[in-house]
Design an enzyme around this catalytic site. Structure first.
Site, short mmCIF file in Angstrom:
data_model
loop_
_atom_site.label_atom_id
_atom_site.label_comp_id
_atom_site.label_asym_id
_atom_site.label_seq_id
_atom_site.Cartn_x
_atom_site.Cartn_y
_atom_site.Cartn_z
N ASP A 1 -16.62 31.80 -36.87
CA ASP A 1 -15.75 30.51 -36.87
C ASP A 1 -16.74 29.53 -35.80
OD1 ASP A 1 -14.23 31.29 -38.74
OD2 ASP A 1 -12.48 31.60 -37.28
N ASP B 1 0.91 -1.16 -0.13
CA ASP B 1 0.00 -0.05 0.26
C ASP B 1 0.73 1.20 0.07
OD1 ASP B 1 -2.21 -1.41 -0.06
OD2 ASP B 1 -2.91 -0.98 2.04
#
Length: 566
Positions: free
Chosen positions: A281, A36
């Site tokens: 655009d 761990d």
């Protein structure tokens, strides 16, 4: 717990590490087995922090389980204090060590260390990472902040606030803090403490000196802000400044709490995103279908920006943050949707495959899912990868954050225009992929243009070739664009298998009942621009299904176009 390939959140002790790593002069002693101790990789390799997390592990092994693991923890805690001399310590257990029931909190208190020691109770099998971060920050605040209310601010004195929520391994937290601090400074509001980011335990003890709290990330700071409100009477902000509109709302909310006029500041500041979204655009972006998924804060904010500021259509909204499921469900209702609350990435992938959006806004998981399905994607939320911790300044919050979001989200769609042009000219006699470079002129070796006739001849004379196995003309002349899944008819005649389509990809119920596509109709579909091709396919299949057409031809394609153009 569930064994899975991907996970949106780690166990709660990872959240505690995020708080400890964000702070200074705080040390975390974690009772954990050797397996761990992977947390260092999260912070040094993904976030690329220049220092190790301030975490000491007991790292007991299998052979230690027959002995006194509690004594191992006490030794590790004592040595960590002597080595690092922190102002405060937090102690807890990982999900594996939790099964031993060694009580790290009680063991640490028995050591009688001369600094505050905060014991964390983080149930690894019921809770996850974000809750672990919020609970850790809450316990630190409860332990270190004196429960004494501050006297009301005198008239004419500048307001002071705390900025709460930034942690290590958070999505753009560093850059967001810089933007928000600029907003507060522009409004004439002083910052008392920023926490947990770069704060010390001594700084946390001064949280009570502020007039109000700015909560940037409710997932990590919401619990602490609620406690400060109940105990010290400090109000907290509710608006998260992600997007131009939300930033304006945030500025006005802070101004109301600070007793200042926000209009001069708003008149002099703003983002370019609103105008860019209205520019010529961008007009073709209107109505784009978007699927949004992430932590609750970023998912709700992204849906608002997509719908209100960019003119997108939100077709899916969800979160893995179950603690905030109510807020996400409420937001989804505003778009006429049912929120997807899940931490199962396979379920998310199935929903995306079913909806076939034109843009996915999600986490690192959704980036993978979108790639598999051939869809554009932009990352808006943790969990993220190393590429989402850029060296440049790239906030999500504030006016500059709105500019960054516009660029990030629109770029995958703008690339669709270029993709369409490349696809359109790929079969041109002058610009095909086998043509020599134009700057070499006539001296370049000529490469014949692969016409349909020559391709048919090559396929027919190839060893083992049959008419049934010869691919369709469109498949030979140009690779199939990644965004177009192979239709049943085309799949039967094609020898190519797109790498983006997994063999176990989830299939929607609609896909199993869709009409087959004739080869010439499939080729005609490829002529439709990339950024509307998916919609054309869906409309045609819907048109065919409603009329009982089993095979979609070129005529069916144009009949469907005429029908939906009315």
């Amino acid at each position: 717990m569930q064994l899975t390939l991907w996970t949106y959140e780690g166990p709660p002790h990872v959240g505690a590490m995020r708080v400890a790593t964000a702070m200074r002069s705080l040390h975390y002693v974690l009772h954990a087995p050797q397996g761990d101790t992977y947390a260092d990789l999260l912070f040094t390799m993904i976030e690329r922090l220049p220092r190790r997390p301030p975490v000491t592990y007991t790292t007991f092994q299998a052979r230690d389980l027959g002995g006194d693991t509690a004594e191992l923890f006490k030794t590790a805690a004592r040595e960590a204090f002597e080595r690092y001399a922190p102002e405060a310590m937090i102690v807890g257990a990982s999900c594996t060590a939790e099964l031993l029931q060694d009580d790290p909190g009680g063991l640490a208190l028995a050591l009688a260390l001369p600094v505050p020691v905060v014991a964390l109770e983080l149930p690894s099998y019921q809770r996850k990472e974000n809750w672990g971060a919020a609970e850790t920050f809450l316990q630190l605040v409860r332990r270190l902040v004196p429960p004494v209310r501050r006297a009301p601010r005198e008239p004419g004195v500048r307001a002071r606030c705390n900025v709460l929520g930034g942690t290590a391994l958070g999505f753009r937290h560093r850059d967001d803090l810089r933007e928000v601090l600029g907003l507060l400074s522009g409004l004439g509001v002083d910052v008392n403490v920023v926490a947990p980011w770069e704060a010390t335990p001594s700084d946390l003890a001064r949280l009570g000196d502020a007039d109000f709290n700015v909560v940037l990330y409710p997932e990590t700071a919401g619990l602490a802000a609620q406690w400060l409100s109940r105990t010290l009477g400090q109000p907290a902000t509710k608006v998260v400044p992600i997007g131009h509109g939300a930033t304006v709302d945030f500025v006005r909310e802070v101004a109301a709490l600070a007793g200042v006029d926000p209009e001069p500041f708003l008149a002099a500041n703003g983002s370019r995103a609103p105008w860019y979204a209205k520019s010529v655009d961008s007009t073709y972006l209107t109505g784009k279908r978007v699927f949004v998924f992430g932590d609750a804060t970023h998912a709700i904010a992204a849906a608002r920006i997509a719908s209100r500021e960019l003119g997108f259509e939100v077709v899916g909204l969800g979160t893995y943050s179950r603690e905030f499921a109510r807020e996400v469900r409420e937001a989804a209702k505003g778009y006429g949707l049912e929120a997807l609350i899940s931490d199962d990435y396979l379920e998310i992938e199935e929903r995306v495959a079913e909806l076939q959006p034109e843009l996915v806004l999600g986490t690192q998981m959704e980036r993978h899912i979108a790639k598999r399905l051939g869809l554009p994607c932009a990352v808006i939320s943790a969990p993220v990868h190393v590429q989402d911790f850029p060296a440049r300044h790239a906030p999500q919050m504030g006016f500059e954050g709105a500019n960054v979001l516009f660029d990030t989200w629109v770029q995958p769609l703008m690339m669709g225009l270029e993709e369409h042009l490349l696809t359109m000219f790929r079969g041109d006699f002058e610009f095909h992929e086998n043509a020599a470079a134009s700057h070499l002129g006539r001296t370049a070796p000529a490469t014949p243009f692969p016409t349909a006739a020559t391709a048919d001849a090559a396929a027919a004379t190839a060893p083992g070739a049959t008419i049934a196995s010869a691919p369709a003309d469109a498949e030979r002349l140009s690779p199939r664009p990644a965004d177009v899944p192979i239709a049943p008819a085309a799949a039967a005649t094609s020898t190519q298998t797109p790498t983006h389509t997994p063999t176990t990809a989830p299939k929607s119920a609609a896909a199993t009942t869709a009409a087959a596509w004739a080869a010439d109709a499939e080729r005609e579909l490829q002529k439709i621009p990339f950024f509307v091709r998916g919609k054309a396919r869906r409309n045609t299949e819907r048109f065919a299904l409603e009329r009982g057409v089993a095979l979609i031809t070129v005529e069916t394609l144009y009949d469907a176009k005429a029908h939906f153009s009315r």
